[in-house]
Design a protein around this motif. Structure first.
Motif, mmCIF file in Angstrom:
data_model
loop_
_atom_site.group_PDB
_atom_site.id
_atom_site.type_symbol
_atom_site.label_atom_id
_atom_site.label_comp_id
_atom_site.label_asym_id
_atom_site.label_seq_id
_atom_site.Cartn_x
_atom_site.Cartn_y
_atom_site.Cartn_z
ATOM 1 N N GLY A 181 -0.467 4.162 -8.686
ATOM 2 C CA GLY A 181 -0.676 4.088 -7.240
ATOM 3 C C GLY A 181 -1.978 3.379 -6.897
ATOM 4 O O GLY A 181 -2.032 2.569 -5.962
ATOM 5 N N ILE A 182 -3.033 3.675 -7.641
ATOM 6 C CA ILE A 182 -4.340 3.047 -7.404
ATOM 7 C C ILE A 182 -4.222 1.532 -7.535
ATOM 8 O O ILE A 182 -4.767 0.776 -6.711
ATOM 9 N N GLU A 183 -3.500 1.064 -8.554
ATOM 10 C CA GLU A 183 -3.342 -0.378 -8.764
ATOM 11 C C GLU A 183 -2.646 -1.036 -7.575
ATOM 12 O O GLU A 183 -3.049 -2.113 -7.120
ATOM 13 N N TRP A 184 -1.606 -0.388 -7.054
ATOM 14 C CA TRP A 184 -0.876 -0.957 -5.919
ATOM 15 C C TRP A 184 -1.741 -0.963 -4.658
ATOM 16 O O TRP A 184 -1.719 -1.927 -3.883
ATOM 17 N N ILE A 185 -2.475 0.095 -4.424
ATOM 18 C CA ILE A 185 -3.320 0.160 -3.220
ATOM 19 C C ILE A 185 -4.408 -0.905 -3.284
ATOM 20 O O ILE A 185 -4.687 -1.592 -2.286
ATOM 21 N N VAL A 228 0.838 -1.208 0.000
ATOM 22 C CA VAL A 228 0.000 0.000 0.000
ATOM 23 C C VAL A 228 0.870 1.256 0.000
ATOM 24 O O VAL A 228 0.527 2.264 -0.620
ATOM 25 N N GLN A 229 2.024 1.193 0.666
ATOM 26 C CA GLN A 229 2.913 2.355 0.698
ATOM 27 C C GLN A 229 3.518 2.618 -0.670
ATOM 28 O O GLN A 229 3.787 3.769 -1.021
ATOM 29 N N GLN A 230 3.697 1.554 -1.467
ATOM 30 C CA GLN A 230 4.158 1.748 -2.845
ATOM 31 C C GLN A 230 3.137 2.589 -3.608
ATOM 32 O O GLN A 230 3.499 3.506 -4.358
ATOM 33 N N GLY A 231 1.859 2.289 -3.408
ATOM 34 C CA GLY A 231 0.812 3.074 -4.061
ATOM 35 C C GLY A 231 0.777 4.503 -3.577
ATOM 36 O O GLY A 231 0.596 5.448 -4.367
ATOM 37 N N GLU A 232 0.970 4.692 -2.281
ATOM 38 C CA GLU A 232 0.973 6.032 -1.707
ATOM 39 C C GLU A 232 2.145 6.849 -2.260
ATOM 40 O O GLU A 232 1.982 8.018 -2.642
ATOM 41 N N LEU A 233 3.335 6.220 -2.337
ATOM 42 C CA LEU A 233 4.520 6.920 -2.832
ATOM 43 C C LEU A 233 4.357 7.290 -4.304
ATOM 44 O O LEU A 233 4.705 8.407 -4.723
ATOM 45 N N LEU A 234 3.820 6.373 -5.096
ATOM 46 C CA LEU A 234 3.606 6.673 -6.509
ATOM 47 C C LEU A 234 2.642 7.848 -6.689
ATOM 48 O O LEU A 234 2.793 8.653 -7.609
ATOM 49 N N THR A 235 1.668 7.952 -5.809
ATOM 50 C CA THR A 235 0.742 9.089 -5.860
ATOM 51 C C THR A 235 1.482 10.392 -5.610
ATOM 52 O O THR A 235 1.302 11.382 -6.333
#
Length: 590
Positions: A468-472, A453-460
């Motif tokens: 980011g949406i895909e990772w979250i 989820v943090q990967q998605g947050e960082l990409l955002t």
């Protein structure tokens, strides 16, 4: 030209050509990570100066021989820890040579006999080892607690005279700030878990490989979680095809929790069931089943493994929390103190943060060598730093950095350590450093929902919200019992992607929203032109944070691109306009 006495450290990567041939991009990425996280900081900390680098090595100058050897020992000891769970054929390892002599300095380069000797003896060092000259050994003999093995005099290429060499013994080296002796008696009592071989219920012997492979993969993935103690495959597979008594198995293997499961093939589908059992109380904590089409047996194995590995640790932690509620703090072990501190941290108030600090301090008093607790102390202090719940922000930040350095020195392979390092760097707007640590955390544990989820947050934050949406969403699929805050990350990602309806829907999953989340929802409705909804959420922001204005609010965010700041600013401005258009009186009041 300048000529003076200096210590020269020459380092070279062993097997560089072989690693580059096998995986060029991966080797470069891993070497870069080691440089950023370990090697360059160690050189800087010990007052070294990198003179030149090659693809697989470097030349470093130190004014102090002691600093040069301390730096070399730290690098080799920590690289050994980093490589502990890396296959032999993929390990990045170094040879290091150190010499003391007269060096010629010219135009940011160094020359001379002293440099040549350092380069030659580096080639004689063991892989992962350190070789030094007699001149260096004489200087450090009474200053550092390390063992030296006399290698005698050696003839070196293009050096006319023999050079007396020594090998540095790393196993007994104590030049690093190692834990005191009492740390050897670990007071950490991590939850222990055994995964019993999954039963093949299909009646098809060909499915046996699938059930065994699934069991082995789950054991491997759970072992990535350093807050768990996972019983080895060799121990658990003793019970294959045997009827077991839960308590007897637990007693024999020393496990608190057991995982049991079965695999059944039905036509073109396969069903996997799994359950988690508290062996002490003989109670079922969690159970689930996974139905999949039998299109690709290996893809199913990977998918089910990832889901189980992501969900199980959270269920174990929840069971531990229930037990903690009945335990007095004075009787808690280090692990339990750390777990209770995490719970308080996630509540997110100043009072809870203060209690969390007290509990994590107790965990470290019980076990100063507990890397996971050092990382979480940094995280808890980071929360206080971000929200201004500390008297001296500069001193608190120094503590955060020190805790993370300590955690890394103790355990470079804990995904949580790197996850927290990434999060702290995001909050300090150091997004480049955050990316390196986030990538390291993801490589160490790709099925850890908090890392995903943090990967998605960082990409955002980096301006890539669609990714980011895909990772979250992947993190949510990995762990259906995910923390509620995942919805907040998803809402912010949808907003950055200009998907306002989806953003509002995500935020509406939150049982309680803070002023930040209300502000994002207000901006969504501002862009959508919904005056009533925009006004309602803007009023919530003013009620929850009356002293916050738009500029101070935006200053708490971490977008890499100015356009993302302006997008949110315009959304809030539209929401404020919706509010001011309601009546003449309100316009005048503003």
């Amino acid at each position: 030209m300048e000529q003076r006495l200096a210590a020269v450290l020459a380092a070279d990567m062993a097997g560089y050509s072989r690693l580059m041939e096998a995986d060029e991009a991966g080797t470069i990425a891993r070497l870069r990570t080691h440089r950023i996280e370990l090697i360059d900081p160690a050189i800087a900390k010990n007052k070294g100066r990198i003179i030149k680098t090659t693809g697989d090595g470097m030349l470093v100058e130190f004014q102090s021989v002691t600093d040069a050897v301390k730096c070399a020992v730290e690098i080799q000891q920590r690289m050994k820890r980093r490589n502990s769970d890396v296959p032999q054929e993929r390990r990045i390892e170094f040879r290091i040579g150190i010499n003391l002599g007269d060096i010629i300095f010219e135009e940011d380069d160094i020359f001379g006999d002293g440099v040549n000797i350092a380069a030659r003896i580096e080639q004689l060092a063991d892989v992962g080892g350190i070789c030094i000259t007699a001149a260096v050994a004489t200087q450090i003999a009474d200053r550092l607690e390390i063992t030296l093995e006399d290698l005698g005099e050696k003839l070196l290429k293009n050096i006319s005279r023999p050079v007396h060499l020594f090998r540095v013994g790393l196993d007994g080296a104590t030049t690093l700030p190692l834990p005191p002796e009492e740390d050897v008696k670990r007071s950490v009592s991590k939850p222990s878990i055994v995964v019993l071989p999954f039963n093949n219920m299909s009646g098809d012997p060909d499915q046996e490989f699938f059930s065994d492979g699934l069991t082995e993969d789950i054991i491997t993935e759970l072992s990535r979680r350093h807050e768990l103690f996972v019983i080895s495959r060799n121990s658990s597979f003793v019970y294959k095809n045997r009827s077991v008594n839960v308590r007897e198995v637990a007693d024999k293997l020393g496990a608190q929790y057991l995982v049991e499961g079965s695999v059944r093939k039905i036509g073109d589908r396969v069903r996997v069931t799994v359950q988690l059992i508290d062996a002490v109380n003989d109670a079922h904590i969690w159970a689930d089943k996974y139905d999949r089409r039998l299109d690709d047996i290996f893809a199913i194995q990977d998918e089910v493994t990832a889901a189980i590995a992501a969900t199980l640790p959270g269920r174990v932690e929840a069971a531990q929390r229930d037990q903690l509620a009945r335990t007095k703090p004075a009787n808690m072990a280090a692990y339990e103190c750390a777990l209770a501190a995490k719970v308080l941290h996630h509540r997110g108030s100043a009072a809870d943060n203060e209690q969390a600090q007290a509990l994590i301090d107790r965990a470290l008093a019980l076990d100063p060598g507990y890397a996971h607790a050092h990382a979480w102390r940094a995280c808890i202090l980071g929360q206080a730093w971000v929200h201004g719940w500390c008297e001296n922000k500069e001193a608190t930040w120094a503590e955060i950095v020190a805790e993370l350095d300590r955690a890394l020195a103790l355990d470079d392979n804990d995904a949580d350590v790197h996850r927290i390092l990434a999060a702290v760097n995001v909050n300090n707007n150091a997004l480049t450093a955050a990316r390196y640590h986030q990538e390291r955390a993801l490589s160490l544990n790709p099925n850890y929902d908090l890392v995903v989820v943090q990967q998605g947050e960082l990409l955002t934050w980096l301006g890539r919200p669609e990714e980011g949406i895909e990772w979250i969403r992947k993190a949510m699929r990995l762990n259906p019992h995910h923390p509620e805050r995942f919805w907040s990350h998803l809402g912010k990602a949808h907003f950055a992607a200009r998907q306002y309806g989806e953003a509002v829907e995500a935020f509406m999953h939150l049982s309680v929203m803070d002023h930040v989340q209300h502000a994002f929802v207000a901006a969504c409705y501002g862009w959508l032109g919904d005056e009533i909804a925009a006004r309602a959420h803007l009023e919530k922001v003013r009620a929850l944070a009356p002293d916050v204005d738009v500029d101070s609010f935006l200053a708490t965010l971490h977008y890499a691109q100015e356009s993302d700041f302006q997008h949110l600013r315009e959304g809030l401005a539209k929401a404020a306009k919706c509010r001011s258009d309601l009546s003449t009186g309100e316009v005048a009041a503003q």
